[in-house]
Design a protein around this motif. Structure first.
Motif, PDB file in Angstrom:
ATOM      1  N   HIS A  16      60.567  79.489  62.553  1.00  0.00           N
ATOM      2  CA  HIS A  16      61.294  78.875  61.267  1.00  0.00           C
ATOM      3  C   HIS A  16      62.096  77.608  61.640  1.00  0.00           C
ATOM      4  O   HIS A  16      61.952  76.656  60.928  1.00  0.00           O
ATOM      5  CB  HIS A  16      62.424  80.105  60.880  1.00  0.00           C
ATOM      6  N   GLN A  17      62.816  77.868  62.493  1.00  0.00           N
ATOM      7  CA  GLN A  17      63.598  76.584  62.885  1.00  0.00           C
ATOM      8  C   GLN A  17      62.919  75.366  63.549  1.00  0.00           C
ATOM      9  O   GLN A  17      63.111  74.377  63.158  1.00  0.00           O
ATOM     10  CB  GLN A  17      64.720  77.074  64.076  1.00  0.00           C
ATOM     11  N   TYR A  18      61.753  75.878  64.330  1.00  0.00           N
ATOM     12  CA  TYR A  18      61.046  74.782  65.040  1.00  0.00           C
ATOM     13  C   TYR A  18      60.315  73.845  63.810  1.00  0.00           C
ATOM     14  O   TYR A  18      60.297  72.566  63.720  1.00  0.00           O
ATOM     15  CB  TYR A  18      60.168  75.215  65.844  1.00  0.00           C
ATOM     16  N   LEU A  19      59.591  74.614  63.079  1.00  0.00           N
ATOM     17  CA  LEU A  19      58.983  73.959  61.519  1.00  0.00           C
ATOM     18  C   LEU A  19      59.948  73.208  60.952  1.00  0.00           C
ATOM     19  O   LEU A  19      59.472  72.130  60.364  1.00  0.00           O
ATOM     20  CB  LEU A  19      58.368  75.143  61.187  1.00  0.00           C
ATOM     21  N   ALA A  20      61.201  73.766  60.469  1.00  0.00           N
ATOM     22  CA  ALA A  20      62.180  72.987  59.684  1.00  0.00           C
ATOM     23  C   ALA A  20      62.486  71.570  60.472  1.00  0.00           C
ATOM     24  O   ALA A  20      62.573  70.653  59.956  1.00  0.00           O
ATOM     25  CB  ALA A  20      63.273  73.870  59.532  1.00  0.00           C
ATOM     26  N   ASN A  21      62.450  71.754  61.817  1.00  0.00           N
ATOM     27  CA  ASN A  21      62.886  70.607  62.500  1.00  0.00           C
ATOM     28  C   ASN A  21      61.864  69.422  62.747  1.00  0.00           C
ATOM     29  O   ASN A  21      62.052  68.353  62.538  1.00  0.00           O
ATOM     30  CB  ASN A  21      63.551  70.869  63.950  1.00  0.00           C
ATOM     31  N   ILE A  22      60.570  69.874  62.755  1.00  0.00           N
ATOM     32  CA  ILE A  22      59.478  69.043  63.133  1.00  0.00           C
ATOM     33  C   ILE A  22      59.183  68.523  61.914  1.00  0.00           C
ATOM     34  O   ILE A  22      58.775  67.337  61.665  1.00  0.00           O
ATOM     35  CB  ILE A  22      58.187  69.628  63.741  1.00  0.00           C
ATOM     36  N   PHE A  23      59.170  69.011  60.643  1.00  0.00           N
ATOM     37  CA  PHE A  23      58.955  68.298  59.164  1.00  0.00           C
ATOM     38  C   PHE A  23      60.165  67.237  58.965  1.00  0.00           C
ATOM     39  O   PHE A  23      59.773  66.190  58.413  1.00  0.00           O
ATOM     40  CB  PHE A  23      58.968  69.476  58.132  1.00  0.00           C
ATOM     41  N   LEU A  24      61.352  67.774  59.373  1.00  0.00           N
ATOM     42  CA  LEU A  24      62.455  66.840  59.072  1.00  0.00           C
ATOM     43  C   LEU A  24      62.204  65.716  59.793  1.00  0.00           C
ATOM     44  O   LEU A  24      62.605  64.496  59.498  1.00  0.00           O
ATOM     45  CB  LEU A  24      63.822  67.677  59.367  1.00  0.00           C
ATOM     46  N   ALA A  25      62.033  65.988  61.381  1.00  0.00           N
ATOM     47  CA  ALA A  25      61.998  64.643  61.899  1.00  0.00           C
ATOM     48  C   ALA A  25      60.668  63.640  61.632  1.00  0.00           C
ATOM     49  O   ALA A  25      60.746  62.423  61.817  1.00  0.00           O
ATOM     50  CB  ALA A  25      61.320  65.109  63.397  1.00  0.00           C
ATOM     51  N   THR A  26      59.656  64.337  61.100  1.00  0.00           N
ATOM     52  CA  THR A  26      58.454  63.559  60.369  1.00  0.00           C
ATOM     53  C   THR A  26      58.956  62.645  59.055  1.00  0.00           C
ATOM     54  O   THR A  26      58.560  61.573  59.027  1.00  0.00           O
ATOM     55  CB  THR A  26      57.467  64.228  59.969  1.00  0.00           C
TER      56      THR A  26
END
Length: 400
Positions: A16-26
């Motif tokens: 959950h947290q990892y996917l939220a971060n990677i989408f935010l960074a993109t």
């Protein structure tokens, strides 16, 4: 830059947290996350999303069941799938989604990488652009028979030609005739925009005759240039039910003082004859008259090995679904090798459809596939444009 609303279905807290971060960074995404399929369906019923990214392996409702449910929505979002299971699981699930009418923009093997999210953005951009370009067009299934007859008579429905290149020397050695409608108002329409209407209007014989006539005219032009180029034409298999089909096709070719050996008919899997005897009789008579005969889209749908070895084919066309991504999928590459080996043992020319990357070309060369067609070579082009390609073909393209 477009900002896309994304709903992510994932049952693991860390993910959950990892996917939220990677989408935010993109960047360019508004992301919401839910834990299970039931929650996703609830959100989808009340809100509009551009993309649904779901894991396949989830408790209670798995990702495949979720796909089946969202296909029933009035306006389902684009779909991306992810899993830690095998790549074949992704591909099979994607096929289920596509057959249900969903638009799949990504297949991701865990762990998810940043570049895969960037690719999702690009694929969404293309998907949205296609929707915008198609907005306002007449929906499929609405073309009247009179409109289609007029389009055929005026040669608005044209034969465009996608070149086939040899994987041995890189030269153009053939082409496939593909239908394009040069609509006076809507611009150039692709086959998906009108072929179903042609079938419903029972105008397939007329379309086949028009495509053959335009092909023969093009071949005559190319021959004058010193390029007697073989061309393949799609032939819906159920038309072999017509006892006079083969004779009429031969009559049309001979009336143009053309050589049947330069025409190959590709039997499509989208239909079949009422009686198997009509299929075999029609196929054998086409070959007896000198025409080439190709098994189209082999590797897709329900291609039969018995059908392949019992029909007098001269050519085996490998479906694009096996070619696309073959450089990143050992299973696909192995299947391609098996098919080309089989084709060679049966004395067939093997043609790979849908090649789009240098790495895919590398795989096809390695397994000794004979010919290739695809966007990396050239899209389908008008007759005169292919003539221009033939003029420069002697220089040898760098990509091959």
């Amino acid at each position: 830059m477009n900002v896309y609303r994304v709903l992510i279905v994932e049952d693991h807290p860390f993910q959950h947290q990892y996917l939220a971060n990677i989408f935010l960074a993109t960047g360019g995404f508004e992301v919401e996350l839910v834990w299970d399929g039931a929650s996703a369906l609830n959100r989808l019923s009340h809100n509009r999303y551009d993309l649904l990214l779901t894991d396949l392996m989830m408790p209670q409702m798995d990702g495949v069941q979720l796909i089946q449910q969202i296909a029933q929505l009035h306006r389902p979002p684009a779909l991306a799938l992810m899993t830690a299971a095998s790549r074949r699981m992704l591909i099979g699930s994607a096929q289920a989604a596509k057959n249900l009418g969903l638009h799949v923009v990504g297949l991701i093997s865990k762990p998810v990488r940043a570049d895969e999210i960037v690719s999702l953005r690009k694929n969404l951009d293309l998907h949205i652009a296609e929707q915008v370009c198609g907005y306002g067009r007449q929906t499929r299934g609405c073309r009247s028979r009179a409109t289609l007859i007029k389009a055929l008579e005026n040669e608005e429905i044209q034969a465009w030609f996608q070149p086939k290149k040899s994987l041995r020397d890189g030269g153009i050695v053939g082409a496939e005739a593909l239908a394009r409608w040069a609509h006076p108002i809507e611009g150039v329409l692709m086959p998906g925009d009108f072929l179903n209407d042609v079938e419903k209007a029972q105008l397939e014989i007329e379309l086949l005759g028009s495509m053959l006539a335009q092909t023969l005219h093009a071949q005559a032009q190319w021959t004058k240039m010193g390029h007697p180029l073989p061309v393949s034409i799609n032939l819906p298999t159920h038309l072999l039910d017509r006892g006079d089909l083969v004779d009429n096709l031969l009559r049309q070719v001979l009336a143009s003082q053309a050589d049947p050996r330069l025409i190959t008919f590709e039997l499509t899997e989208s239909s079949t004859t009422r009686f198997s005897s009509d299929y075999y009789a029609g196929a054998c008579r086409l070959r007896l008259m000198g025409f080439g005969l190709a098994q189209d889209d082999f590797g897709k749908g329900y291609s039969s090995y018995f059908n392949l070895v019992s029909t007098p084919f001269t050519e085996l066309k490998i479906d694009r679904s096996l070619v696309s991504g073959c450089s990143d999928n050992e299973g696909q590459a192995a299947a391609l090798l098996s098919i080309t080996d089989l084709g060679r043992k049966l004395g067939l020319i093997t043609v790979a459809e849908g090649a789009e990357t240098q790495s895919e070309l590398g795989v096809l060369r390695r397994i000794h596939c004979d010919l290739v067609q695809g966007f990396i070579i050239s899209p389908a082009v008008a007759r005169d444009d292919l003539a221009a390609l033939l003029k420069i073909d002697g220089t040898g393209p760098a990509l091959l």
